[in-house]
Write an enzyme that holds these catalytic residues in place. Structure first.
Site, PDB file in Angstrom:
ATOM      1  N   ASN A  46      -4.048   4.169  11.401  1.00 28.83           N
ATOM      2  CA  ASN A  46      -4.581   4.904  12.542  1.00 28.83           C
ATOM      3  C   ASN A  46      -5.772   4.172  13.144  1.00 28.83           C
ATOM      4  OD1 ASN A  46      -2.845   7.230  12.476  1.00 28.83           O
ATOM      5  ND2 ASN A  46      -3.953   7.928  10.661  1.00 28.83           N
ATOM      6  N   ASN A  71      -6.217  11.986  16.505  1.00 26.93           N
ATOM      7  CA  ASN A  71      -6.980  11.679  15.297  1.00 26.93           C
ATOM      8  C   ASN A  71      -8.456  12.007  15.475  1.00 26.93           C
ATOM      9  OD1 ASN A  71      -4.922   8.802  14.768  1.00 26.93           O
ATOM     10  ND2 ASN A  71      -4.896  10.661  13.558  1.00 26.93           N
ATOM     11  N   LYS A  88      -2.416   8.433  20.373  1.00 23.75           N
ATOM     12  CA  LYS A  88      -2.515   8.937  19.002  1.00 23.75           C
ATOM     13  C   LYS A  88      -3.975   9.091  18.583  1.00 23.75           C
ATOM     14  CE  LYS A  88      -1.515  10.048  14.755  1.00 23.75           C
ATOM     15  NZ  LYS A  88      -1.027   9.080  13.776  1.00 23.75           N
ATOM     16  N   GLY A 115       2.888   5.042   3.021  1.00 23.05           N
ATOM     17  CA  GLY A 115       3.694   3.939   2.513  1.00 23.05           C
ATOM     18  C   GLY A 115       4.818   4.394   1.612  1.00 23.05           C
ATOM     19  N   GLY A 168       0.837  -1.193   0.000  1.00 21.83           N
ATOM     20  CA  GLY A 168       0.000   0.000   0.000  1.00 21.83           C
ATOM     21  C   GLY A 168       0.869   1.238   0.000  1.00 21.83           C
ATOM     22  N   ALA A 169       1.524   1.493  -1.133  1.00 32.47           N
ATOM     23  CA  ALA A 169       2.452   2.620  -1.222  1.00 32.47           C
ATOM     24  C   ALA A 169       1.707   3.886  -1.616  1.00 32.47           C
ATOM     25  CB  ALA A 169       3.570   2.317  -2.222  1.00 32.47           C
ATOM     26  N   GLY A 170       0.823   4.332  -0.714  1.00 24.59           N
ATOM     27  CA  GLY A 170       0.187   5.625  -0.871  1.00 24.59           C
ATOM     28  C   GLY A 170       1.037   6.686  -0.228  1.00 24.59           C
ATOM     29  N   ALA A 171       0.417   7.598   0.510  1.00 30.04           N
ATOM     30  CA  ALA A 171       1.168   8.714   1.086  1.00 30.04           C
ATOM     31  C   ALA A 171       2.152   8.232   2.150  1.00 30.04           C
ATOM     32  CB  ALA A 171       0.197   9.741   1.658  1.00 30.04           C
TER      33      ALA A 171
END
Length: 326
Positions: A105, A209, A205, A12, A7-10
């Protein structure tokens, strides 16, 4: 060592570039669409808001994890709602002694593992028990991430602020596997740490969020603009106090002072949370992991949460609208 960013989004992409730049192993990425096409063609570029830049090419870049060899470490950077459908793919991709760290998250699907009370999947997060029964919570490493990232254009990612990744064993064991991940992340400049109480860190955390992301998503405003709307900060503070009450009931010593301090920190920030980015891009949001599951905990414990109940209903409505428009 074979490491896959699944999952190479933001987030990743930030992790993948920094690990590849540090030369810590053979890095593969699972991505999709135009972003994947750009990575295959030109590699992946990362820039920090202060001007520092990195660029990386990878051993493999694919949208089909079945084409990859078994991986020693899988770093899953998908949204929580996307995870159950990937249970079999993750199981097949994982080497016999490999581990999976979930860079996400909210309350994680493995939450009940190793707890005296609760020993099964969470229906809101793992409806059919696919992750629990097919992948197995014993393969998971808990992760709390502090890292603000955004895909500017395909193949190009912007990072703001700090990198801090806290790893911990779901069953509270001494952080052997978690320590290995923390060391790799530290070598890559990603601020790796370990904890013997990952659930406490998750609640810390989650406070931030819960105070920021839902309100930015519902108003389509950044954090700083939300803080300027009369009455809205009072609702955010009240929600923070409800979340702290749930955390304490589940054994995490989050005080009201902690909650209000987190609220003030979030109200003073000037970011664009990932949930806001998702809404602006027409993508579904992480309503259940961030607030739906805490609400379920409160219901099971008999804790009244009127502010949380209201925000959860609004977020579910927003998510339904995004699903219908998709």
């Amino acid at each position: 060592m074979k490491i896959c960013v699944f999952g190479a989004g933001a987030v990743g992409s930030n992790v993948a570039v920094r690990l590849a730049d540090a030369g810590v192993g053979q890095i593969s990425v699972v991505a999709r669409g135009a972003h994947l096409a750009a990575i295959r063609s030109h590699g992946l570029s990362l820039r920090h808001a202060d001007g520092e830049q990195w660029h990386a090419h990878f051993d493999h870049a694919t949208d089909d994890p079945a084409t990859l060899p078994p991986q020693d470490i899988i770093l899953v950077a998908l949204k929580a709602a996307s995870l159950p459908a990937q249970a079999d793919a993750l199981r097949r991709l994982l080497a016999p002694d490999g581990v999976v760290a979930f860079l996400s998250n909210g309350i994680p699907w493995w939450w009940n593992y190793g707890r005296q009370q609760g020993s099964d999947a969470l229906p809101l997060l793992d409806p059919e028990g696919a992750l629990w029964n097919r992948l197995g919570p014993e393969r998971a490493i808990g992760t709390v991430i502090y890292s603000a990232n955004e895909v500017e254009t395909p193949g190009h990612v912007l990072h703001r602020g700090v990198n801090r990744y806290v790893f911990g064993e779901p069953d509270g064991r001494l952080p052997g596997r978690a320590g290995q991940l923390a060391e790799l992340f530290s070598r890559a400049g990603l601020g790796g740490e370990t904890t013997d109480d990952i659930r406490y860190e998750i609640w810390r955390k989650l406070l931030r969020n819960a105070i920021g992301s839902p309100f930015c998503a519902l108003t389509r405003l950044g954090s700083a603009h939300c803080a300027q709307i009369p009455g809205l900060p009072d609702i955010q503070r009240a929600l923070a106090l409800e979340m702290a009450n749930i955390a304490r009931a589940l054994g995490s010593p989050i005080t009201d002072e902690d909650a209000l301090r987190a609220a003030e920190t979030q109200l003073a920030s000037n970011g664009r949370p990932s949930m806001l980015q998702d809404v602006l891009l027409g993508r579904r949001i992480e309503a259940e992991a961030l607030l739906g599951q805490p609400q379920r905990f409160a219901q099971e414990l008999g804790i009244a949460t009127p502010y949380l109940d209201t925000v959860v209903a609004l977020l579910r409505g927003l998510d339904r609208a995004l699903a219908l428009d998709a």
